[in-house]
Write an enzyme that holds these catalytic residues in place. Structure first.
Site, PDB file in Angstrom:
ATOM      1  N   TRP A 101     -21.551  20.300 -70.021  1.00 51.19           N
ATOM      2  CA  TRP A 101     -21.344  21.229 -68.918  1.00 51.19           C
ATOM      3  C   TRP A 101     -22.243  22.447 -69.019  1.00 51.19           C
ATOM      4  O   TRP A 101     -22.812  22.879 -68.026  1.00 51.19           O
ATOM      5  CB  TRP A 101     -19.871  21.601 -68.792  1.00 51.19           C
ATOM      6  CG  TRP A 101     -19.115  20.427 -68.249  1.00 51.19           C
ATOM      7  CD1 TRP A 101     -18.160  19.681 -68.885  1.00 51.19           C
ATOM      8  CD2 TRP A 101     -19.317  19.799 -66.965  1.00 51.19           C
ATOM      9  NE1 TRP A 101     -17.760  18.641 -68.076  1.00 51.19           N
ATOM     10  CE2 TRP A 101     -18.450  18.691 -66.904  1.00 51.19           C
ATOM     11  CE3 TRP A 101     -20.148  20.062 -65.882  1.00 51.19           C
ATOM     12  CZ2 TRP A 101     -18.390  17.849 -65.784  1.00 51.19           C
ATOM     13  CZ3 TRP A 101     -20.092  19.228 -64.756  1.00 51.19           C
ATOM     14  CH2 TRP A 101     -19.214  18.128 -64.725  1.00 51.19           C
ATOM     15  N   ASP A 170     -17.672  29.698 -67.955  1.00 53.00           N
ATOM     16  CA  ASP A 170     -17.087  28.511 -67.335  1.00 53.00           C
ATOM     17  C   ASP A 170     -15.896  28.113 -68.192  1.00 53.00           C
ATOM     18  O   ASP A 170     -16.054  27.616 -69.308  1.00 53.00           O
ATOM     19  CB  ASP A 170     -18.128  27.379 -67.285  1.00 53.00           C
ATOM     20  CG  ASP A 170     -17.546  26.072 -66.745  1.00 53.00           C
ATOM     21  OD1 ASP A 170     -16.331  26.014 -66.479  1.00 53.00           O
ATOM     22  OD2 ASP A 170     -18.325  25.098 -66.589  1.00 53.00           O
ATOM     23  N   LYS A 194      -8.752  20.587 -64.002  1.00 52.60           N
ATOM     24  CA  LYS A 194      -8.485  20.340 -65.412  1.00 52.60           C
ATOM     25  C   LYS A 194      -7.126  20.922 -65.797  1.00 52.60           C
ATOM     26  O   LYS A 194      -6.334  20.265 -66.436  1.00 52.60           O
ATOM     27  CB  LYS A 194      -9.577  20.950 -66.295  1.00 52.60           C
ATOM     28  CG  LYS A 194     -10.998  20.574 -65.867  1.00 52.60           C
ATOM     29  CD  LYS A 194     -11.346  19.131 -66.197  1.00 52.60           C
ATOM     30  CE  LYS A 194     -12.599  18.603 -65.510  1.00 52.60           C
ATOM     31  NZ  LYS A 194     -13.782  19.404 -65.591  1.00 52.60           N
TER      32      LYS A 194
HETATM   33  C1  LIG Z   1     -15.186  19.307 -65.069  1.00 48.46           C
HETATM   34  C2  LIG Z   1     -16.017  20.469 -65.441  1.00 48.46           C
HETATM   35  C3  LIG Z   1     -16.998  20.986 -64.566  1.00 48.46           C
HETATM   36  C4  LIG Z   1     -17.344  20.375 -63.247  1.00 48.46           C
HETATM   37  O1  LIG Z   1     -16.342  20.425 -62.314  1.00 48.46           O
HETATM   38  P1  LIG Z   1     -16.568  19.881 -60.841  1.00 48.46           P
HETATM   39  O2  LIG Z   1     -15.412  20.485 -60.121  1.00 48.46           O
HETATM   40  O3  LIG Z   1     -16.518  18.398 -60.919  1.00 48.46           O
HETATM   41  O4  LIG Z   1     -17.868  20.343 -60.348  1.00 48.46           O
HETATM   42  C5  LIG Z   1     -17.700  22.093 -64.986  1.00 48.46           C
HETATM   43  N1  LIG Z   1     -17.478  22.667 -66.176  1.00 48.46           N
HETATM   44  C6  LIG Z   1     -16.557  22.189 -67.030  1.00 48.46           C
HETATM   45  C7  LIG Z   1     -16.357  22.863 -68.342  1.00 48.46           C
HETATM   46  C8  LIG Z   1     -15.796  21.074 -66.689  1.00 48.46           C
HETATM   47  O5  LIG Z   1     -14.888  20.600 -67.545  1.00 48.46           O
END
Ligand SMILES: *Cc1c(COP(=O)(O)O)cnc(C)c1O
Length: 361
Positions: A101, A170, A194
């Site tokens: 990511w 993030d 998540k």
């Molecule tokens: C799943 C995830 C993303 C991407 O999420 P999307 O909503 O599919 O774009 C980005 N960063 C992390 C840490 C993730 O676990």
């Protein structure tokens, strides 16, 4: 129908109480004869939902007027792209790429023309760690520093965030799994799927002084965090039902006792599974280089062979423990144990690990 222990990395398990309350509101909102997904986002019902969600989010995070709470669309991927489109201030920006990511976020920033410095990476060791902060090659006076605080695919986390004037985090796969030090964070964001709600919705908590960097020309208003804040995230129709579910998650988190309490529970849950790994005499092997960096959300480990791994996944599923297969580039097992995973689910998995090992030496 009994609910299984769902170890999916995302979209992932949500608390049953949240689903029940949301299902009720979907059919009929507070006795009005219509559901919450069937009314105008400009009406008083939904306006109340947004106001309450913003207020509860701020309470949970312990953040005041310094930051805005935004409910945005397009997933975390769209967010890390639009972040690089508006907050670089024309300067070099630093990215730490210690997993899929972080790497994707840096790639997206390059795509939109940002000057990207990779301050640290662990790509050569298949993203099994975060290099010590002291070894990061930070740019003096960088536009910002971007980190991914929990690498979902690989299963490691930044237990402590670095200090930086403009830190962007993030937190998708650990959002509200523990307190976030907001006084040190310029922008905290994450896809809801998540740990917080359904996919498509992104929660962003942004320090207001960042707005001054937004370019006057070239950035569509729809992507401007400032414009979104001025419009309470409703420049266009927001994902109303997803935001409603998020509100129910916030209420649920408060009923759990807040983020400090949730953090303790999560640490205990993760420990059960890591103990089963560490006490297996080498049968199960953790994939993270430094135990102190092990994620409390995505627990990754390997079995002695592919065959045993496949059998493990199949047998666990029969016992009501699903979605344990590791990510394709990592292999092995990944047990995602977000806030909604009950302690019993982690205990059941740990117990199964012991039994499986005894049966399949
Ligand atoms: C799943 C995830 C993303 C991407 O999420 P999307 O909503 O599919 O774009 C980005 N960063 C992390 C840490 C993730 O676990």
């Amino acid at each position: 129908m009994p609910r299984v222990y769902n170890f999916s990395a995302g979209p992932a398990m949500l608390p049953t109480e949240v689903l029940e309350a949301s299902a009720k509101a979907l059919l009929d909102y507070q006795g009005k004869g219509f559901g919450i997904a069937e009314c105008s986002h400009r009406g008083k019902e939904f306006d109340g939902v947004v106001d309450e969600a913003i207020a509860r989010c701020k309470t949970l995070l312990g953040v005041g007027d310094s930051h805005d709470v935004l409910f945005l669309q397009g997933g975390a991927t769209q967010l890390f792209t639009t972040i690089a489109m508006q907050f670089t201030a024309g300067k070099t920006v630093d990215y730490v790429t210690t997993g899929e990511w972080g790497k994707k976020a840096a790639g997206a920033a390059k795509e939109v023309g940002a000057k990207v410095n990779i301050a640290a990476t662990s790509e050569t060791t298949n993203f099994d760690r975060t290099p010590a902060v002291a070894d990061w090659k930070l740019t003096p006076d960088a536009g910002y520093l971007h980190v991914c605080s929990n690498e979902t695919v690989h299963g490691h986390r930044l237990a402590d965030l670095p200090t930086h004037d403009n830190l962007i985090v993030d937190a998708s796969s650990e959002f509200m799994s523990r307190p976030h030090p907001m006084e040190r964070i310029a922008l905290l964001y994450g896809g809801a799927q998540k740990n917080l709600g359904p996919s498509g919705l992104v929660l962003a908590v942004v320090r207001k002084d960042l707005y001054a960097r937004i370019p006057e020309k070239g950035l569509p208003k729809l992507f401007s965090f400032k414009a979104q804040a001025e419009n309470k995230s409703m420049i266009n129709t927001p994902p109303t039902f997803s935001i409603y579910i998020l509100l129910e998650v916030f209420r649920w988190l408060e009923r759990q006792g807040g983020l400090a309490k949730v953090e303790q529970v999560n640490a205990a849950k993760a420990k059960m599974i890591y103990d089963a790994v560490d006490n297996s005499g080498g049968y199960y092997v953790g994939t993270i280089f430094d135990k102190a960096q092990r994620s409390h959300m995505n627990v990754t480990f390997k079995l002695p062979s592919e065959e045993k791994t496949d059998l493990f996944v199949k047998e666990a599923a029969k016992l009501g423990m699903v979605a344990l297969k590791g990510y394709r580039t990592v292999g092995g097992i990944r047990a995602s144990i977000y806030n909604a995973m009950p302690t019993e689910g982690c205990a059941a998995l740990a117990k199964f690990m012991g039994e499986f090992k005894a049966r399949n030496p």
